[in-house]
Design an enzyme around this catalytic site. Structure first.
Site, short mmCIF file in Angstrom:
data_model
loop_
_atom_site.label_atom_id
_atom_site.label_comp_id
_atom_site.label_asym_id
_atom_site.label_seq_id
_atom_site.Cartn_x
_atom_site.Cartn_y
_atom_site.Cartn_z
N ALA A 37 0.83 -1.22 0.00
CA ALA A 37 0.00 0.00 0.00
C ALA A 37 0.85 1.26 0.00
O ALA A 37 0.48 2.27 -0.59
CB ALA A 37 -0.93 -0.01 1.21
N GLU A 38 2.01 1.19 0.64
CA GLU A 38 2.86 2.37 0.77
C GLU A 38 3.73 2.61 -0.47
O GLU A 38 3.84 3.75 -0.94
CB GLU A 38 3.77 2.23 2.00
CG GLU A 38 3.05 2.33 3.34
CD GLU A 38 2.58 3.73 3.66
OE1 GLU A 38 2.91 4.67 2.91
OE2 GLU A 38 1.87 3.89 4.67
#
Length: 209
Positions: A76-77
């Protein structure tokens, strides 16, 4: 008597042939299904890649976080880009802000510089350390800690104390920041995929022993 025996034999052989054919069909179907699932998994592994598995497993054991959760946060990052940098200045696989990183370095009394945060093992270790730290001070589950990792501790505290967002002060029924709302949903979906494709996949684990 011989006619009766012939009748029994004549009715037995068609049943035997049908049974063999059905067994062959079932085996072929299962084989095709297995091949299809393997193809689907290989496709999904391109969408949800896994790198730095040893570092993830070490952080999982150190901080008590599920490895699929850690992989999902990295996905996600940064989508596993160790050189990723955001417009706000967050860096590395887990997109840590430099001032947060240096605060954590002082908190742990480590001998590291800001440049060290781009080292994948350091970035993963400190990102997981920070999530573990947040999980210890933010009420509720690990996803509240992940929300704090994204939006900031003070915001999540305010949301949990607001009945418009949390009925019990533990579960965030609504996340008012769209970015954080999408971030948590992305983590939950990716966490499920990483578990299925890697960490709970016996075929993958046996091929990587």
């Amino acid at each position: 008597m011989s006619r009766n025996r012939r009748k029994k034999h004549s009715s037995f052989f068609p049943k035997l042939v049908i049974g063999v054919l059905l067994t062959a069909i079932i085996i072929t179907t299962l084989s095709i299904s297995g091949c299809l699932q393997s193809t689907i998994n290989r496709f999904l592994m391109r969408i949800y890649p896994l790198q730095y598995e040893a570092e993830i497993m070490e952080a999982s054991e150190t901080y008590g976080l599920e490895p699929e959760f850690i992989a999902a946060v990295i996905y996600a990052e940064s989508e596993f880009n160790p050189d990723a940098q955001s417009h706000a200045g967050a860096k590395g696989l887990m997109q840590i802000m430099p001032d947060t990183f240096m605060w954590l370095v002082d908190l742990r009394d480590d001998n590291l510089t800001e440049e060290d945060m781009l080292t994948p093992s350091v970035n993963i270790d400190y990102g997981c350390y920070y999530i573990s730290y947040l999980n210890g001070i933010v009420p509720g589950d690990i996803y509240n800690a992940a929300a704090a990792y994204n939006a900031g501790f003070s915001h999540v505290q305010e949301w949990l104390q607001n009945p418009d967002y949390s009925a019990d002060g533990l579960v965030l029924d609504t996340i008012p920041f769209e970015e954080t709302h999408n971030y948590i949903n992305k983590i939950k979906l990716a966490e499920e995929k990483y578990a299925e494709l890697y960490f709970e996949n016996d075929e993958y684990k046996s091929s990587n022993q």
